[in-house]
Motif scaffolding. Sequence first.
Motif, mmCIF file in Angstrom:
data_model
loop_
_atom_site.group_PDB
_atom_site.id
_atom_site.type_symbol
_atom_site.label_atom_id
_atom_site.label_comp_id
_atom_site.label_asym_id
_atom_site.label_seq_id
_atom_site.Cartn_x
_atom_site.Cartn_y
_atom_site.Cartn_z
ATOM 1 N N SER A 190 -7.691 4.777 7.871
ATOM 2 C CA SER A 190 -7.933 3.563 7.883
ATOM 3 C C SER A 190 -6.425 2.893 7.147
ATOM 4 C CB SER A 190 -8.804 3.199 6.599
ATOM 5 O OG SER A 190 -8.912 3.020 5.768
ATOM 6 N N PHE A 219 -10.652 3.837 11.791
ATOM 7 C CA PHE A 219 -11.104 2.726 11.124
ATOM 8 C C PHE A 219 -10.234 1.724 10.688
ATOM 9 C CE2 PHE A 219 -12.982 6.515 10.506
ATOM 10 C CZ PHE A 219 -14.448 6.324 10.799
ATOM 11 N N ASP A 220 -11.107 0.544 10.901
ATOM 12 C CA ASP A 220 -10.401 -0.685 10.280
ATOM 13 C C ASP A 220 -10.509 -0.973 8.772
ATOM 14 O OD1 ASP A 220 -12.985 -2.026 9.961
ATOM 15 O OD2 ASP A 220 -13.072 -2.809 11.322
ATOM 16 N N ASN A 222 -12.692 -3.048 7.030
ATOM 17 C CA ASN A 222 -14.558 -2.977 6.757
ATOM 18 C C ASN A 222 -14.960 -2.019 7.422
ATOM 19 O OD1 ASN A 222 -13.850 -5.821 6.451
ATOM 20 N ND2 ASN A 222 -13.419 -6.676 8.294
ATOM 21 N N ARG A 224 -15.115 -0.504 9.862
ATOM 22 C CA ARG A 224 -15.135 -0.228 11.341
ATOM 23 C C ARG A 224 -14.658 0.746 12.144
ATOM 24 N NH1 ARG A 224 -17.001 -5.691 10.324
ATOM 25 N NH2 ARG A 224 -14.754 -6.139 11.694
ATOM 26 N N PRO A 225 -15.425 1.649 13.299
ATOM 27 C CA PRO A 225 -14.200 1.936 14.093
ATOM 28 C C PRO A 225 -13.087 0.927 14.740
ATOM 29 C CG PRO A 225 -16.175 2.977 14.040
ATOM 30 C CD PRO A 225 -16.346 1.834 13.256
ATOM 31 N N THR A 226 -11.807 1.244 14.909
ATOM 32 C CA THR A 226 -10.901 0.864 16.069
ATOM 33 C C THR A 226 -11.455 0.741 17.728
ATOM 34 O OG1 THR A 226 -9.060 2.742 15.621
ATOM 35 C CG2 THR A 226 -9.573 1.336 14.141
ATOM 36 N N GLU A 227 -11.364 0.071 17.906
ATOM 37 C CA GLU A 227 -11.203 0.059 19.573
ATOM 38 C C GLU A 227 -10.754 1.367 20.158
ATOM 39 O OE1 GLU A 227 -9.784 -2.888 21.563
ATOM 40 O OE2 GLU A 227 -10.847 -4.593 20.686
ATOM 41 N N ASP A 230 -12.783 4.182 19.014
ATOM 42 C CA ASP A 230 -14.215 4.067 19.726
ATOM 43 C C ASP A 230 -13.837 4.971 21.555
ATOM 44 O OD1 ASP A 230 -15.962 3.295 18.839
ATOM 45 O OD2 ASP A 230 -16.460 1.634 18.894
ATOM 46 N N ARG A 237 -19.423 8.822 16.239
ATOM 47 C CA ARG A 237 -19.073 9.212 15.742
ATOM 48 C C ARG A 237 -19.421 10.368 14.944
ATOM 49 N NH1 ARG A 237 -16.013 5.980 15.798
ATOM 50 N NH2 ARG A 237 -14.536 7.394 15.879
#
Length: 238
Positions: A190, A219-220, A222, A224-227, A230, A237
């Motif tokens: 991240s 991950f960003d 926050n 969450r997985p980045t685009e 994904d 995951r």
Amino acid sequence: MSRETVIAPGIAYRWPENGAAPSSDSFLLADFALERIKGRVCDLCSGAGLAAMLLAGKKTETEFVCADADGSAIKCCLENASRAGWEGRIKAVVCDAARWRESFSPGEFRSVICNPPYFPAGSGKTSEARGRARSESSCGLTEICAAAGGLLQPGGRFFICMRASRLAGLMCAMRLAGTEPKRLRFAAHSEGKAPFLVLCEGIKGASPSLDIMPELRLFDRNGRPTEESDRIYYGKRE
């Protein structure tokens, strides 16, 4: 004994019980190489063929040959190819990278991909059961890069991933083997985290010039997985 998981839609992957489980590294390596591999491809230090399996699902006209010193991993590789219906496109041979000439001829491939063992022999980073998959027990990074250089045709492409902390050694080994580093990308979990992985493409016989790509983040801020993450993992995951 073996273990099994789904690595992509409709594609199951089996690996030896005592072998290395699927990791992010092979997913990132396959994506890094996807648009640039050409011709016949050798998956060197292949394990059970994870990188080749990931690429074969998208490069439907490409032939892969997996090579690994672990016979149980090669057995799983052949089973994986058979169950996917890719017996004709994914072949496998028991082959130590340090003795590649026993199984292949020089210049036999247009592309080589490699997710090698990451830890130098004697580093204490691995268990005995998984030492071969994770540690340079039979041959080191210099020998692995030399094997890739020998297997490639002039102008052939070598794609490899390595722990970011070993970047200097990787660059030296690739250049010594005649595969000039041409494209480099760091991967970090991240923003603000140090890179854990480096992805590199070398071209046999090329002149010096290195393209450093934007960092890949999984991950960003926050969590969450980045685009991009994904896309590479099909939204799945580990």
